[in-house]
Design a protein around this motif. Structure first.
Motif, short mmCIF file in Angstrom:
data_model
loop_
_atom_site.label_atom_id
_atom_site.label_comp_id
_atom_site.label_asym_id
_atom_site.label_seq_id
_atom_site.Cartn_x
_atom_site.Cartn_y
_atom_site.Cartn_z
N SER A 203 0.82 -1.20 0.00
CA SER A 203 0.00 0.00 0.00
C SER A 203 0.87 1.27 0.00
N TYR A 204 1.93 1.23 0.79
CA TYR A 204 2.85 2.37 0.87
C TYR A 204 3.50 2.63 -0.50
N MET A 205 3.96 1.58 -1.12
CA MET A 205 4.64 1.75 -2.42
C MET A 205 3.65 2.14 -3.51
N ALA A 206 2.42 1.63 -3.42
CA ALA A 206 1.40 2.02 -4.40
C ALA A 206 1.17 3.52 -4.35
N THR A 248 -6.41 -11.18 -2.21
CA THR A 248 -7.50 -10.23 -2.46
C THR A 248 -7.43 -9.06 -1.49
N ALA A 249 -7.01 -9.34 -0.24
CA ALA A 249 -6.86 -8.24 0.73
C ALA A 249 -5.78 -7.27 0.27
N ALA A 250 -4.68 -7.81 -0.23
CA ALA A 250 -3.58 -6.95 -0.70
C ALA A 250 -4.00 -6.16 -1.94
N ALA A 251 -4.73 -6.80 -2.83
CA ALA A 251 -5.19 -6.10 -4.03
C ALA A 251 -6.12 -4.94 -3.65
#
Ligand SMILES: *[C@@H]1O[C@H](CO)[C@@H](O)[C@H](O)[C@H]1NC(C)=O
Ligand SMILES: *[C@@H]1O[C@H](CO)[C@@H](O)[C@H](O)[C@H]1NC(C)=O
Ligand SMILES: *[C@@H]1O[C@H](CO)[C@@H](O)[C@H](O)[C@H]1NC(C)=O
Length: 430
Positions: A203-206, A248-251
């Motif tokens: 999430s941070y890198m996104a 799916t949680a990470a996506a």
């Protein structure tokens, strides 16, 4: 090299009797493909650009997930020189790998780590300082205090200058050479694979890429998921249901941090098997079902597979049947989760003498890629690594570039890659 594969490939690829050398004219030209506007989405089996036009993904891996947590090669070349070489070869995408530990250090351990510190940590005091001097000599925009993430930013900027898309791949949690069954990075809950930190890091890198990287196109959730033999106390069951829970949680976390990037889903058995995800079910795990269309990020999903020479490719039709049975039919199937497919790692010894560039494996896989209009990313750009499995300045025979990241490692081998590059674009009408 199977003669049957050569016959199949006559007129399409190099064969033992036909040179892989590309005409001199093509070697001189640089960017030879159309830059297509971001953001990308997935639409049926295609990756499409902001205008809805199909996008070929033609890439190379640039590792940055090992002990130093820096993109490799900067002790030998400038970012600009490396990006130029990538462009000259014809690639439009770089799969840049990173370790979750980089983000953990930023958020939990006092902030992003300076070049001098990360290099001396990884290489020791003397060699770390020597490498720092080489990196700064080649890349004078850096100094001892430049941080790891600033180096990633500079690489992303250098690639953007050449219109090359950045695909960010989470390769490992703890930074090191990947992959074994005992390295602690293998599976959800493994010794170093803290699933909360993993989602946080993605999430941070996104978000970071969205704010800072001009040609940021896509992210890979995790490299080569595989069984863990560590007996780690938090290890989750090695099942497709576990896969679904965490992937799916990470996506969803990536999508909420950055709704623009494509999200690549890798499979099990070191990403050799994506079939249950593609098909949406598996007899091995009756409780598992996966319906991509039910997720808000359905229009961002891409499947990825890794295909190395498993010794199963003496005949192209047989090889294709095997690949399809492990999920390479993602783009052609009419049931389940039809979606784009990128072979995000494949590769072989790049020295001409190995003859791997004209093996049945290389020729069958190349033919399959072109005929199916699949995306691909070859392993690997790196001619050598700062450190790999404890060995400093470690040579990489799979490197497209030589030890000094200067010239191609193999003449015929690199010509075969260039030919596949052009054939892939041609299959897309470019
Ligand atoms: C490279 O290709 C040329 C032209 O076909 C051939 O003469 C040469 O032997 C090849 N070199 C190797 C190492 O395969
Ligand atoms: C680029 O495309 C042109 C026109 O199709 C072709 O002549 C040339 O060989 C290509 N360049 C490369 C690097 O392949
Ligand atoms: C790095 O930071 C330290 C501490 O702020 C400072 O003393 C030093 O001059 C800086 N070095 C460079 C090369 O900027």
């Amino acid at each position: 090299m199977g003669s049957s594969s050569s016959k199949v490939l006559t007129g399409l690829l190099c064969t033992p009797s036909v040179s892989c050398q590309v005409p001199a004219a093509s070697a001189a030209s640089s960017e030879n493909w159309t830059f297509q506007p971001l953001p990308f989405s997935s639409s049926d089996r295609w990756i499409v650009d902001a205008n809805g036009n199909n996008v070929p993904v033609v890439g190379i891996n640039w590792p940055g997930a090992a002990d130093t947590m820096l993109p490799e090669g900067l002790g030998y070349q400038s970012i600009a020189n490396i990006a130029q070489k990538i462009t000259d070869t014809g690639f439009n995408t770089v799969r840049l790998t990173f370790a979750i530990e980089l983000v953990d250090d930023i958020l939990d351990n006092g902030g992003d780590v300076a070049l001098s510190t990360t290099l001396t940590n990884a290489l020791g005091q003397t060699n770390g300082i020597a490498m720092l001097a080489k990196i700064i000599n080649n890349n004078p925009q850096f100094n001892a205090n430049t941080t790891r993430l600033q180096v990633f930013d500079a690489v992303a900027a250098g690639l953007a200058t050449q219109d090359i898309y950045v695909h960010l791949d989470n390769h490992v949690s703890k930074a090191m050479w990947c992959c074994s069954l005992t390295d602690g990075n293998s599976w959800f809950g493994d010794t170093y694979f803290d699933t909360n930190k993993w989602v946080r890091g993605l999430s941070y890198m996104a978000a970071h890429g969205k704010a800072n990287w001009q040609t940021f196109s896509s992210m890979g959730l995790r490299n080569e998921l595989r069984p863990a033999l560590t007996g780690a106390p938090n290890l989750q069951p090695y099942t497709w249901s576990t896969w679904k829970t965490y992937m799916t949680a990470a996506a969803s976390a990536i999508y909420s941090a950055n709704p623009d990037v494509l999200i690549y889903f890798s499979g099990l058995e070191s990403d050799f098997n994506i079939e249950p995800a593609v098909g949406g079910s598996t007899l091995l795990d009756p409780g598992f079902s996966f319906d991509v269309a039910s997720y808000e990020w359905a229009h961002k999903l891409v499947f990825e597979m890794h295909e190395y020479d498993e010794g199963i490719s003496s005949s192209c039709p047989v090889y294709e049947t095997i690949l399809e049975s492990f999920g390479a039919d993602a783009t052609t199937r009419t049931t389940g989760n039809r979606a784009p497919l990128v072979i995000s790692e494949w590769g072989h010894d790049e020295t001409d003498a190995s003859d791997a560039w004209q093996s049945a494996y290389s020729e069958c896989l190349a033919q399959f890629i072109v005929q199916r209009q699949l995306g691909w990313m070859v392993w690997v750009l790196a001619g050598s690594y700062y450190i790999r499995s404890g060995v400093q300045d470690s040579d990489e025979t799979y490197g497209l570039l030589d030890h000094m990241w200067s010239e191609y490692r193999g003449v015929n081998s690199s010509a075969a890659i260039k030919q596949l590059v052009q054939q892939t674009y041609a299959a897309y009408g470019q």
